[in-house]
Design a protein around this motif. Structure first.
Motif, PDB file in Angstrom:
ATOM      1  N   ASP A   1     -34.310  35.716 -22.820  1.00 38.64           N
ATOM      2  CA  ASP A   1     -33.776  34.381 -22.503  1.00 38.64           C
ATOM      3  C   ASP A   1     -34.866  33.474 -21.954  1.00 38.64           C
ATOM      4  OD1 ASP A   1     -30.824  34.662 -22.985  1.00 38.64           O
ATOM      5  OD2 ASP A   1     -31.054  36.247 -21.482  1.00 38.64           O
ATOM      6  N   PHE A   2     -35.653  33.997 -21.015  1.00 40.39           N
ATOM      7  CA  PHE A   2     -36.683  33.165 -20.407  1.00 40.39           C
ATOM      8  C   PHE A   2     -37.817  32.849 -21.391  1.00 40.39           C
ATOM      9  CE2 PHE A   2     -34.787  34.914 -16.428  1.00 40.39           C
ATOM     10  CZ  PHE A   2     -34.371  33.694 -15.906  1.00 40.39           C
TER      11      PHE A   2
ATOM     12  N   ALA B   1     -26.316  26.887 -18.026  1.00 35.20           N
ATOM     13  CA  ALA B   1     -25.918  27.919 -18.989  1.00 35.20           C
ATOM     14  C   ALA B   1     -24.896  27.372 -19.976  1.00 35.20           C
ATOM     15  CB  ALA B   1     -25.362  29.143 -18.262  1.00 35.20           C
TER      16      ALA B   1
ATOM     17  N   GLU C   1     -31.633  34.457 -13.179  1.00 31.95           N
ATOM     18  CA  GLU C   1     -31.333  35.826 -13.587  1.00 31.95           C
ATOM     19  C   GLU C   1     -30.108  36.337 -12.824  1.00 31.95           C
ATOM     20  OE1 GLU C   1     -33.420  40.272 -13.654  1.00 31.95           O
ATOM     21  OE2 GLU C   1     -33.930  38.828 -12.085  1.00 31.95           O
TER      22      GLU C   1
ATOM     23  N   TRP D   1     -29.666  36.450 -17.126  1.00 29.98           N
ATOM     24  CA  TRP D   1     -30.668  36.177 -18.152  1.00 29.98           C
ATOM     25  C   TRP D   1     -31.791  37.206 -18.101  1.00 29.98           C
ATOM     26  CZ3 TRP D   1     -31.135  30.115 -17.641  1.00 29.98           C
ATOM     27  CH2 TRP D   1     -29.996  29.532 -18.223  1.00 29.98           C
ATOM     28  N   THR D   2     -32.309  37.521 -19.275  1.00 26.46           N
ATOM     29  CA  THR D   2     -33.336  38.542 -19.444  1.00 26.46           C
ATOM     30  C   THR D   2     -34.664  37.912 -19.849  1.00 26.46           C
ATOM     31  OG1 THR D   2     -32.882  38.839 -21.799  1.00 26.46           O
ATOM     32  CG2 THR D   2     -31.534  40.114 -20.244  1.00 26.46           C
TER      33      THR D   2
ATOM     34  N   ARG E   1     -26.702  25.126 -22.413  1.00 28.32           N
ATOM     35  CA  ARG E   1     -27.462  25.949 -23.350  1.00 28.32           C
ATOM     36  C   ARG E   1     -26.543  26.597 -24.378  1.00 28.32           C
ATOM     37  NH1 ARG E   1     -30.041  31.677 -22.302  1.00 28.32           N
ATOM     38  NH2 ARG E   1     -31.534  31.801 -24.018  1.00 28.32           N
ATOM     39  N   ASP E   2     -25.421  27.125 -23.932  1.00 26.18           N
ATOM     40  CA  ASP E   2     -24.479  27.763 -24.844  1.00 26.18           C
ATOM     41  C   ASP E   2     -23.913  26.764 -25.853  1.00 26.18           C
ATOM     42  OD1 ASP E   2     -24.855  30.173 -23.573  1.00 26.18           O
ATOM     43  OD2 ASP E   2     -23.022  30.049 -22.356  1.00 26.18           O
TER      44      ASP E   2
ATOM     45  N   PHE F   1     -26.816  34.280 -14.010  1.00 24.98           N
ATOM     46  CA  PHE F   1     -26.338  34.344 -15.391  1.00 24.98           C
ATOM     47  C   PHE F   1     -26.734  35.611 -16.136  1.00 24.98           C
ATOM     48  CE2 PHE F   1     -27.092  29.731 -14.474  1.00 24.98           C
ATOM     49  CZ  PHE F   1     -25.748  29.398 -14.318  1.00 24.98           C
TER      50      PHE F   1
END
Length: 328
Positions: free
Chosen positions: A299-300, A259, A290, A295-296, A262-263, A293
């Motif tokens: 995101d995926f 994460a 998920e 993630w939705t 990625r950020d 972090f």
């Protein structure tokens, strides 16, 4: 939600390492091969640490002796992938295990694998491509032979070249000849780095081998300048969080740097590495990420799009995969 049916693209999958334990045990029984020490009392692969994992991995592969064995393996692996929503996968294949780096034998193995992969694509809708890999701890000379096998079979199906194995042995630069050979044949390049090797191994991969993807690469997080370079150049990380957690690089998924990378603008993707060894699937990776972090689906979808755009496939295949993703 359940992520099982969500379309996924996997870029970092070791072919023999994806073999279901029951499949390997069945072959061992057929061939009367003793695999004592390979499995635990529950029938799972048993290993203590990464060096021992490599030993168990290579012991299990000894039952894979013929092109027909690899054809059956192809079916078993792709069924597992398809059941977890994978629409595209790239798998690491090694002529070391498929014919002992003999080009004629390698062609026979490759034909059997590709024939079954084509059948699986028609029946299950999953597309497979091959990345030929040399084995780092086998040394540069054998890597040259592997690169020649790769160059001689480069095309629409064998699309990449890479390196796996023990990062503690040698340096990335020891393998420049093999990677230059593969590059000249039109193959796209990746290599394992930044897993058990630190950030320096990632720098070596970028500067010495000039790869466009890094297998794992997660320890880049320890070097802010390297993180900036990855973000600026667009080098893609084939991250395998479940593998890293199981092998003890990180305590849990929440501690994993995917994460943070990625950020920071680094292109990261999600893969399983050697899924039955690490008790994971692509579905489980999504579920754990998920939970860790928040993630939705958006995101995926973005992560899957990154993987498809980084895939070593032709543009027609890429466009078709993106269309499948967008239609969900």
């Amino acid at each position: 939600m359940s992520w099982r049916s969500f379309p996924k693209a996997e870029l970092h999958l070791h072919f023999e390492g994806a073999a279901p334990p029951a499949f390997i045990r069945g072959l061992a029984k057929e061939k009367s091969v003793d695999l004592t020490g390979v499995f635990d009392e529950r029938g799972s692969y048993a290993f203590r640490d990464f060096p021992h994992f490599l030993q168990v991995y290579e012991a299990a592969t000894q039952v894979l002796q013929t092109p027909r064995d690899y054809q059956r393996l192809t079916r078993a692996v792709l069924e597992e992938c398809a059941e977890n929503g994978v629409i595209y996968a790239e798998t690491f294949l090694s002529p070391d295990f498929c014919g002992g780096r003999d080009l004629h034998a390698w062609r026979d193995y490759l034909h059997a694998i590709q024939e079954e992969a084509d059948r699986a694509e028609r029946e299950m809708g999953i597309t497979l491509r091959g990345i030929v890999t040399c084995i780092r701890h086998f040394g540069p000379d054998k890597a040259r032979e592997t690169a020649i096998c790769a160059a001689e079979t480069a095309g629409d199906w064998i699309t990449g070249f890479g390196m796996g194995g023990n990062e503690a042995i040698g340096r990335q630069g020891d393998f420049i000849w093999a990677f230059d050979c593969a590059r000249e044949a039109g193959l796209r390049l990746t290599t394992h780095a930044g897993e058990f090797g630190g950030p320096d191994s990632v720098w070596q991969a970028i500067n010495d081998l000039r790869v466009e993807r890094i297998g794992h690469g997660v320890r880049a997080i320890e070097d802010p300048r390297l993180v900036e370079t990855l973000a600026e150049t667009g080098v893609v990380l084939e991250t395998c969080p479940g593998s890293n957690v199981t092998l003890g690089l990180y305590r849990d998924f929440a501690s994993h740097p995917i994460a943070r990378l990625r950020d920071a603008g680094v292109n990261v993707t999600i893969s399983t590495d050697d899924p039955p060894f690490f008790h994971t699937t692509m579905t489980r990776e999504f579920e754990a990420l998920e939970q860790a972090f928040g993630w939705t689906a958006d995101d995926f979808a973005e992560l899957t799009k990154t993987a498809i755009n980084a895939a070593f496939c032709d543009e027609g295949t890429r466009a078709r995969l993106l269309k499948r993703l967008e239609s969900t």
